[in-house]
Write a protein that holds these residues in place. Structure first.
Motif, PDB file in Angstrom:
ATOM      1  N   CYS A  88      11.938 -31.607  -4.059  1.00 58.42           N
ATOM      2  CA  CYS A  88      13.008 -30.606  -4.191  1.00 58.42           C
ATOM      3  C   CYS A  88      13.803 -30.469  -2.906  1.00 58.42           C
ATOM      4  N   GLN A  89      13.106 -30.616  -1.773  1.00 61.05           N
ATOM      5  CA  GLN A  89      13.801 -30.561  -0.492  1.00 61.05           C
ATOM      6  C   GLN A  89      14.741 -31.751  -0.349  1.00 61.05           C
ATOM      7  N   ASN A  90      14.282 -32.927  -0.775  1.00 60.95           N
ATOM      8  CA  ASN A  90      15.137 -34.119  -0.712  1.00 60.95           C
ATOM      9  C   ASN A  90      16.401 -33.946  -1.553  1.00 60.95           C
ATOM     10  N   GLU A 122      18.705 -31.248   0.539  1.00 59.34           N
ATOM     11  CA  GLU A 122      19.045 -31.341   1.959  1.00 59.34           C
ATOM     12  C   GLU A 122      20.277 -32.193   2.191  1.00 59.34           C
ATOM     13  N   SER A 123      20.889 -31.968   3.346  1.00 60.55           N
ATOM     14  CA  SER A 123      22.058 -32.746   3.756  1.00 60.55           C
ATOM     15  C   SER A 123      21.681 -33.559   4.982  1.00 60.55           C
ATOM     16  N   ASN A 124      21.966 -34.857   4.942  1.00 62.91           N
ATOM     17  CA  ASN A 124      21.628 -35.756   6.037  1.00 62.91           C
ATOM     18  C   ASN A 124      22.906 -36.341   6.600  1.00 62.91           C
ATOM     19  N   GLU A 125      22.855 -36.633   7.882  1.00 59.34           N
ATOM     20  CA  GLU A 125      24.048 -37.188   8.510  1.00 59.34           C
ATOM     21  C   GLU A 125      24.404 -38.558   7.929  1.00 59.34           C
ATOM     22  N   GLN A 170      20.673 -40.152   2.608  1.00 60.29           N
ATOM     23  CA  GLN A 170      20.635 -38.896   1.853  1.00 60.29           C
ATOM     24  C   GLN A 170      20.657 -39.156   0.354  1.00 60.29           C
ATOM     25  N   ASN A 171      21.565 -39.993  -0.099  1.00 59.29           N
ATOM     26  CA  ASN A 171      21.712 -40.225  -1.535  1.00 59.29           C
ATOM     27  C   ASN A 171      20.601 -41.105  -2.091  1.00 59.29           C
TER      28      ASN A 171
END
Length: 846
Positions: free
Chosen positions: A148-150, A153-156, A161-162
């Motif tokens: 759920c965190q994955n 969350e937003s990654n640079e 991220q995707n």
């Protein structure tokens, strides 16, 4: 042939991993040996799982990514083999392994393989059995949290991220698709994490498909794909909801919506609840209605949220959620909510209150568009009429409630006509007796309420006319006759009010005209004595200097009614006589120069008799009156009247009182005979009859009356009824002073709609066609027989319309488009300027 007894589980597992430099992936033959061993000796699954767990910890510490991938391959194959029948023996080790991998820094490299393993074991996992074991629940919950965190969350790095997001959403989809998921003893904890993660990926609007990530299978993944996958996951949960698990699912949903301020986002809410409703089993959709009603009460302090919840209710009901919960139960809660809001209207902006009313109307529409039994619309109207609280003393809140209810009733009547046209089998008789008590609203102290009821009444009488054929019994005849007589009684009192303004008489004469259209000759024989009595009263009650303008207005209205009656009956003698009476009144400056048409209502909303263009400022008592005996003699010679009424002269000579004609109801024979012709004249074409008048005398303008911008600006004020207008005895007393004659926002939409339709005729020149050469135009038609016309002159930006007005004021548009009332405008200036040779006039009674 090898013997499994020669091997132990450790060596079999180790033989699957690469042993030489450059080798990658699991050794297929050795993996087959391991699977065979596990299938033939299921009791060894616990040891196999424990060893894999130890090896995973070692491989993570040494960052052996290839070995971790092999471990995941072993788990996936074992779960998919016959070992799935004994999955509970080693599933604790499986979730421990997956949890350790997801927690490790290496998870990005193997997230897709982890997702595949989770998908594999989720298809066979029994939550009911395993979720009672804390050794399983703790790592399993850890897996859910990380997934759920994955997702959220937003990654640079967009690619990383995707990659994590799509793999995690796929894993969550597999988890919630398990038939035992919602039956888990730990479901509350699971949903606390799963629901927000899925909802966070459902977008308010779908995008055009921006490419975000290219997967290993070379498939383009867009945010639309993410949206669809999240929707599918929610749909899987909704399909498995039942009354036991409903609250467990929707409590975290509402918690998420509240914490992220989505309760104020109407479009997002409507999208979500449409997904919820369509996903749920139809027999359980009523739970959504009950849950929404509960939250509606919880948000009594927040009008915007209440409005959105009502829209949610409408959406649920439109999608089949109102089958168990009756529409009356829903409307009861909504009415309490609306009444409480109006009681505290000072706390809210007019725009917010209007939005709440729009939502209420939309909810009513959801019931009227999903009719489940023939009497449903009648039941809804009965509920609303009962909430008018006509026996309650009038105050500001009561008046606002009544205005809103009348607007709602108008909307239902419009929907009813449209629905019956498409579904003739649902054409249940209109309960006329239901509306009898409401007619007194025409005499209410609130002009805004009178105006709203006026348009509602015209629409109601049209539907009474169309539903007459369905009811032929004596009881129905009596109901219609009493309705007609009640209108006469109320209009008789209404016309005598000294606080009346020109717009009141415009409404009065048009209701009289509509009454004649609906009830035909039966109305004629009672309205004629009523008009005679009104004229007699005006001679006495309005003879003072300050009341002479009212006297002129009443007499003008009476002449206009007989003018229409001559057309209605096709009686040339009556038409010629009334034309000469009108001419005499004009010459004697006793004519009230007001166009008695519905199209000009907005022009007179905020005007008084001082705004009338009087030809002479010196008012004197009227000298030109109707000759009652002469009119009666004309009507007694009318063939259709003579055929219908044996005692015609006696009826026309009756002195009108509210109870003068009530005795006719008790005579069954006369009642049946009289009511048999109720609809005969409603379908009759009107005939223009003044063909003997000089052409230059009466020019009938067949165009609509124009509405000027300044007229609209004048009425965009706020009308607050003064305390002196209120009466503890009820709503009927309007004889007290009415100093502040300003309109409230309830009328603003009405004005805009009238203007939008009427203003398009401003540049049309007045017709100079004479009465003889004019085509026969019947404008007194059922409004539903004519298509709605669109204005091409004004735009919504120039004259903005509220959504409420757009949805419920079509009836008013039709009144104006069809020139609903007196369908011509007299050119009184031409009439005054014309020279009439008095020597050529025929003798007629003065």
């Amino acid at each position: 042939m090898w013997c499994s007894s020669c091997y132990n589980h450790v060596s079999l597992i180790n033989n699957v991993y690469p042993s030489q430099p450059g080798e990658t992936g699991a050794k297929a033959n050795n993996l087959s040996f391991l699977v065979f061993y596990a299938e033939s000796r299921p009791q060894k699954l616990t040891k196999i799982g424990a060893y894999l767990e130890k090896r995973t910890a070692r491989d993570i510490s040494y960052s052996k990514i290839e070995n971790l991938k092999v471990t995941l391959t072993i788990l996936t194959v074992l779960v998919g083999s016959k070992c799935k029948e004994n999955l509970d023996l080693f599933l604790v080790s499986v979730v421990n392994i997956l949890a350790k991998m997801l927690e490790s820094p290496l998870n990005t490299e193997i997230i897709e393989q982890i997702s595949s393993t989770i998908i594999s074991f989720s298809a066979h996992h029994n939550h009911v059995i395993l979720d009672v074991d804390s050794a399983f629940v703790v790592p399993y919950l850890k897996i859910l949290k990380i997934l759920c965190q994955n997702v959220q969350e937003s990654n640079e790095d967009p690619e990383i991220q995707n990659k994590k997001k799509i793999s995690s959403v796929r894993a969550l989809y597999a988890i919630v698709s398990n038939d035992t998921f919602l039956k888990s003893p730990k479901i509350d904890e699971f949903l606390e994490h799963v629901i927000p993660a899925l909802l966070a990926n459902i977008q308010e609007k779908k995008t055009t498909g921006v490419k975000l990530y290219r997967s290993l299978s070379n498939t383009d993944i867009s945010d639309v794909d993410m949206d669809n996958l999240a929707i599918q996951s929610i749909n899987e949960i909704m399909q498995r909801i039942n009354p036991v698990t409903f609250d467990k699912v929707f409590n975290p949903i509402y918690k998420y919506l509240e914490s992220n301020n989505h309760m104020l986002n109407k479009n997002y809410l409507l999208k979500l609840f449409k997904i919820f409703t369509k996903g749920m089993n139809p027999q359980y959709r009523y739970l959504l209605v009950l849950y929404s009603l509960k939250h509606l009460k919880d948000y009594s302090h927040d009008l915007a949220v209440q409005t959105n919840i009502i829209y949610i209710l409408s959406n649920i009901i439109k999608n089949g959620g109102g089958a168990v919960v009756t529409h009356i139960e829903v409307l009861d809660v909504l009415s309490d909510c609306l009444f409480e809001t109006l009681q505290n209207s000072s706390k809210y902006s007019p725009k917010d209150i209007e939005s709440l009313e729009n939502a209420y109307i939309d909810c009513i529409n959801s019931f009227t568009s999903n009719v489940s039994y023939p009497e449903q619309m009648n039941d809804i109207m009965a509920f609303l009429v009962n909430h008018l609280k006509l026996n309650t003393s009038s105050n500001e809140v009561i008046i606002k409630c009544r205005i809103f209810i009348i607007r709602s009733l108008r909307f239902i009547l419009e929907q009813r006509a449209s629905f019956i046209e498409k579904n003739p089998t649902f054409n249940s008789p209109l309960p006329i007796e239901l509306f009898n008590p409401t007619i007194v609203i025409l005499k209410d102290s609130s002009f805004n309420l009178r105006l709203q009821y006026y348009f509602f009444l015209l629409l109601l009488m049209d539907q009474i006319n169309t539903s007459t054929a369905l009811q032929e019994d004596n009881k129905a005849h009596i109901a219609r006759y009493r309705f007609m007589q009640n209108i006469h009684t109320v209009l008789f009192d209404y016309a005598q009010k000294k606080l009346n303004q020109p717009v009141d008489y415009i409404m009065i004469v048009n209701i009289f005209i509509k009454n004649a259209q609906v009830f035909g000759l039966n109305d004629v024989v009672e309205s004629v004595p009523l008009m005679f009595e009104l004229e007699n009263i005006s001679k006495v009650k309005f003879k003072n200097k300050d009341d002479l303008m009212l006297q002129y207005a009443i007499n003008t209205m009476i002449v206009e009614f007989f003018d229409y009656l001559s057309e209605f009956l096709g009686n040339e003698s009556l038409g010629n006589y009334i034309g000469k009476i009108k001419q005499n009144k004009l010459e004697n400056d006793e004519w009230c120069n007001v166009s008695f048409t519905t199209a000009v209502v907005s022009q007179w909303l905020n005007k008084t008799f001082n705004d009338v263009e009087w030809k002479n400022d010196e008012f004197k008592e009227s000298s030109v009156y109707l000759d009652h005996e002469y009119i009666i003699s004309i009507l007694c010679d009318h063939e259709e009247l003579k055929e219908q009424f044996e005692n015609l002269q006696e009826l026309l000579n009756t002195k009108y009182t509210p109870k003068a004609f009530m005795s006719l109801i008790k005579d069954d024979y006369n009642m049946n005979k009289r009511m048999s012709s109720f609809s005969m004249y409603s379908m009759k074409d009107l005939r223009l009859v003044r063909n003997s008048l000089p052409p230059q005398t009466f020019n009938r303008d067949m165009t609509h009356a124009s509405i000027h911008i300044e007229d609209l600006k004048e009425v965009l004020g706020s009308y607050e009824p003064s305390e002196t207008m209120q009466n503890n005895d009820g709503i009927l007393n309007i004889d007290k002073e009415e100093d502040d004659f300003k309109l409230t926002d309830e009328v603003n939409g009405l004005l805009d709609e009238i203007t939008n339709q009427s203003r398009m005729t401003n540049e049309i020149k007045n017709s100079s066609t004479t009465l003889i050469n004019q085509p026969v135009i019947s404008s007194y038609e059922n409004i539903f027989n004519s298509p709605k016309r669109k204005s091409a002159v004004t735009t919504q930006e120039e004259y903005p319309l509220t959504s409420m007005d757009n949805s419920i004021l079509y009836a008013q548009d039709s009144f104006i488009n069809n020139e609903y009332s007196l369908h011509y405008v007299r050119s009184t200036e031409n009439l005054l300027d014309s020279k009439v040779d008095k020597k050529k006039k025929k003798n007629y009674p003065n």
